[in-house]
Write a protein that holds these residues in place. Sequence first.
Motif, short mmCIF file in Angstrom:
data_model
loop_
_atom_site.label_atom_id
_atom_site.label_comp_id
_atom_site.label_asym_id
_atom_site.label_seq_id
_atom_site.Cartn_x
_atom_site.Cartn_y
_atom_site.Cartn_z
N ASP A 15 0.83 -1.21 0.00
CA ASP A 15 0.00 0.00 0.00
C ASP A 15 0.86 1.26 0.00
O ASP A 15 0.48 2.28 -0.59
CB ASP A 15 -0.92 0.00 1.23
CG ASP A 15 -1.93 -1.14 1.19
OD1 ASP A 15 -2.21 -1.60 0.06
OD2 ASP A 15 -2.38 -1.55 2.25
N GLU A 18 2.10 1.85 -3.52
CA GLU A 18 1.02 2.30 -4.39
C GLU A 18 0.68 3.76 -4.11
O GLU A 18 0.42 4.54 -5.02
CB GLU A 18 -0.21 1.42 -4.18
CG GLU A 18 -0.05 0.02 -4.76
CD GLU A 18 -1.28 -0.86 -4.50
OE1 GLU A 18 -2.15 -0.43 -3.71
OE2 GLU A 18 -1.36 -1.94 -5.10
N SER A 19 0.72 4.13 -2.82
CA SER A 19 0.40 5.51 -2.46
C SER A 19 1.46 6.47 -3.02
O SER A 19 1.12 7.53 -3.57
CB SER A 19 0.33 5.64 -0.94
OG SER A 19 0.13 6.99 -0.55
N ASP A 22 0.95 6.79 -6.74
CA ASP A 22 -0.18 7.66 -7.10
C ASP A 22 0.20 9.13 -6.93
O ASP A 22 -0.16 9.98 -7.76
CB ASP A 22 -1.39 7.32 -6.21
CG ASP A 22 -1.97 5.94 -6.52
OD1 ASP A 22 -1.66 5.44 -7.64
OD2 ASP A 22 -2.66 5.38 -5.67
N SER A 23 0.94 9.41 -5.86
CA SER A 23 1.34 10.80 -5.62
C SER A 23 2.27 11.30 -6.74
O SER A 23 2.17 12.46 -7.18
CB SER A 23 2.06 10.91 -4.26
OG SER A 23 1.17 10.57 -3.20
N GLN A 59 1.48 14.82 1.18
CA GLN A 59 0.92 13.48 1.16
C GLN A 59 2.04 12.44 1.10
O GLN A 59 2.01 11.42 1.80
CB GLN A 59 -0.02 13.32 -0.05
CG GLN A 59 -0.60 11.93 -0.21
CD GLN A 59 -1.51 11.53 0.95
OE1 GLN A 59 -2.23 12.38 1.50
NE2 GLN A 59 -1.47 10.27 1.38
N THR A 63 3.06 9.53 3.81
CA THR A 63 3.20 8.12 3.41
C THR A 63 4.54 7.57 3.88
O THR A 63 4.61 6.44 4.37
CB THR A 63 3.09 7.98 1.88
OG1 THR A 63 1.84 8.52 1.45
CG2 THR A 63 3.17 6.53 1.46
#
Length: 959
Positions: A15, A18-19, A22-23, A59, A63
């Motif tokens: 996760d 993936e985060s 995406d960022s 963000q 993370t």
Amino acid sequence: MEIQTAESNVVCSIDIFESLSDSIDVAKNLVEKSQESNGAESTTDLRSIEAGFEGVVKQMGETLQSIPESTFDEEEYIGVVIQSLSNEMQNASIGDGSKSEMIQNGQQKISEKHPPEIVSEQMEEDLYPTDPEFSYENIPSQSSNASSQRKYGILSESLSMLPQVTQFMEPPYQAFICPLTKEIMDDPVTTETGVTCERQAVIEWFDSFGNSDEINCPVTGQKLTTELSENVVLKTIIQEWKVRNEAARIKVAHAALSLGGSESMVIDALRDLQMTCEGKEYNKVRVREAGIIQLLDRYLTYRSKDVRYELLRLLRTLADEDTDDGKEMITKTITMSCIIKLLGSSHQPVRHAAQALLLELSKSQHACEKIGTATGAILMLVTAKYNRELDAFASETSDQILRNLEKCPENIKQMAESGLLEPLLGHLAEGSEETQVAMAAYLVEIDIGHEKKTYVAEKACPALIGLVQSENTDARRAAFKALAHISLYHPNNQILVEVGIIKIMVEEMFTKRVFSDLMNSRNEAATILANILESGLEHETFEVNTHGHTLGSDYFVYNIIQMLKNSSPDDLNIDLIRILLSLSKSPRAMATIVSVIKETDASFAMIELINNPHEELGVGALKLLIALTPYIGHTLSERLCKTRGQPENLIQCPVEANQITEKHAVSAKLLAKLPHQNLTLNLALVNESIVSEILHAIHLIQRSGTRTSRYATDFLEGLVGILVRFTTTLYEPQMMYLARNHDLTSVFVDLLMKTSSDEVQRLSATGLENLSSTTMTLSRPPQPRSTKFMGSLSMPRSFSLRSSKKKQIETCAIHRGVCSAKNTFCLVEANAITKLLACLQSDKVEVVESALAAICTLLDDKVDVEKSLSMLSEMNAVQLILNAVKEHKKESLLQKAFWMIDKFIIRGGDKYASEISQDRMLSGMLVSAFHRGDGNTRQMAENILRRLDKMPSFSTYIT
């Protein structure tokens, strides 16, 4: 990357990745949106993009913070770095307009509004700190100098114009910068206060304090000791960052050089590669593997001298490594002739860079061969070496390059051809036997200037003598050829004699060697010995062995003649004859040669060599026979007549004058020199076709003028000499017939004036003398015709003899008989007197003497002397004779001239005596001859002085 390389069994949650992914995608979209607008967006839109960036960055920080500490296990530092980065990202603020503008244009071509100075401000301020609690706020963020930034992180403006490759660049982080030097650290160490600096810089900082108790931190100002701890982690990170960025820089430079853009772009690419590769072998390997060297070749001919200079510096850096891989690739890829041409550049930095590159390349064997084969390379290097006054650096560098190039024997040969002989001579003296053989062979092949031949002989001869005495056949053969070549230059032969070559060569010729010798060393030894003797050295005292025998001794001459008799190879016979010809110039050695020839009866063998098809051998044999003629001429004449095809084959007349060879000339000269009175030889030559051929050849040479062979004059002299020999035996009917039939008198008279050869004039005058000597005998008074028979015939009156006029037969006033040039050889009838008198003005004493001898035949007691004197007087003969006496002092000439003057005084009366006595110089010469002349001359001078009343007469004795 750090997480992936950590030796941890804990796998980070998918996760989190993936985060982060995406960022990153959101951030890319924001960048694209900013680029598409290209500044057209309103301030509100720009601020919204900035806000979006802040949100994305925060963000990503959150993370990163969510990564559990257990993930790092023992790699605590990685956790500290991640935590620090997370804190920075969560606290990031992207509200500054200038920063927004930089983000917006970061991947585009830098415009004029943002010069390179702004680019340098793109250095990151996150630091990957070793101590998360320490802040670098007090350190100026823009303090690193430009060269350090360019070396490791910042591209030049021209290279930044390549967006497709600049994305690989990773800017330097602030933590990499030493607070003291403001440069990226190579060996970071940490002080007690937690500040990281370059080791050498902080040591120098400590040394600046006189007292160790006063040392304080350069950043915090706190007191500290000199204890330092190596920051291994940061050092490793910096090194890995450098490696990544250097690899990226190589890609950027490759792209720039492939595109071949502007001059500034090419120069920047070359400089970047230079800095990237300097001192780093792994980067040089990368450059080679990337194919960059192949791209560089075309830039050697680039119009800009700056490009060529930077290129040469880069190539030198790539070649400067412990192995020869780089040198060999450059040698195989780069056009060597282009580098060589740059040695002659008018731009000194380019010249020096080219020389520095060649110096580095020349350390490789393969490169040495390639440099040597480049046209003019060694010649230009040798020239630069000798021009030290013009360019000391070029001279010294060229000298070092040439020393390296000596690894290839062929290069040494080229150096010698270019005037640098020391390498060749050095390797000849000190090299291995194989090298010595190669150097000896080069001595024969190269053309050495006369000014250096003696120097070469001095240095080379000792080594060559050593090779001659070797048991290696190849070494001996090469040494013999080199010594033969050296001996061709006559001034060298004294050096050869001093190193003892005479005894060695004689031993090679006369003594059989103990070991088997596949080469016939006698031929080479004879050649060297002949060259030495032909140089004109005083050879009579040169010893040929330990027994004291000399070159002129019976031992030496006997062995030479025996070898000549024993049908030796033609090449050897040629040199044996050359040796004998050289010895023949010494009276003592000539006496020995004649004695040995008589003893061994070798004259037959020498005459047989005339017929040898090898022209050089035949010419040599003829020259030797000519030299022997004054000593054994009659023997040679007799044996020549007994030899098959001789002597008529010696007279070979070519069709054209320019086809006359040396053999034609020496053959005719031999026949002209053999004793003229030898009737056997003369009769053998009396052949209508032979004499006609001789006369035709003479006419051919006279008619050809300057279009003749170099041997034409010698051939003409020989032919005229053969005609003269016929005039010495006119008592033989065949000779008399030949002289009359071919009108030799007119032939000789014609030759007196129609030649530029003094010898032809002398021979012609001698021929006229011989013919004129028989004129008085051949001239007869006219005989009256008998009329008894005619009166008994009954004839018509119209044919009566009484009515016809008697034809008067003219007689020669001098010879008192009927004369003609053809039948009685009369000089008067042949109009030869004026031509003979003209010869008295020649500057050659032999011509003058022969002309006087011919004129003397007209004053013989058998002729009408008074009329001869009268005729000669009218032709101004007295003055011409007096002038000849003043000009020449030869005894035989003086005797003939005094004899003629005496005739004028005795038979000519007071008229001539008065004229002669008025010449003051003659009186002085007569007195001098009376004092110093030989018996005959002295007597003649005394007689003339007495008749001129210069001396008392002793006809009446007073007692």
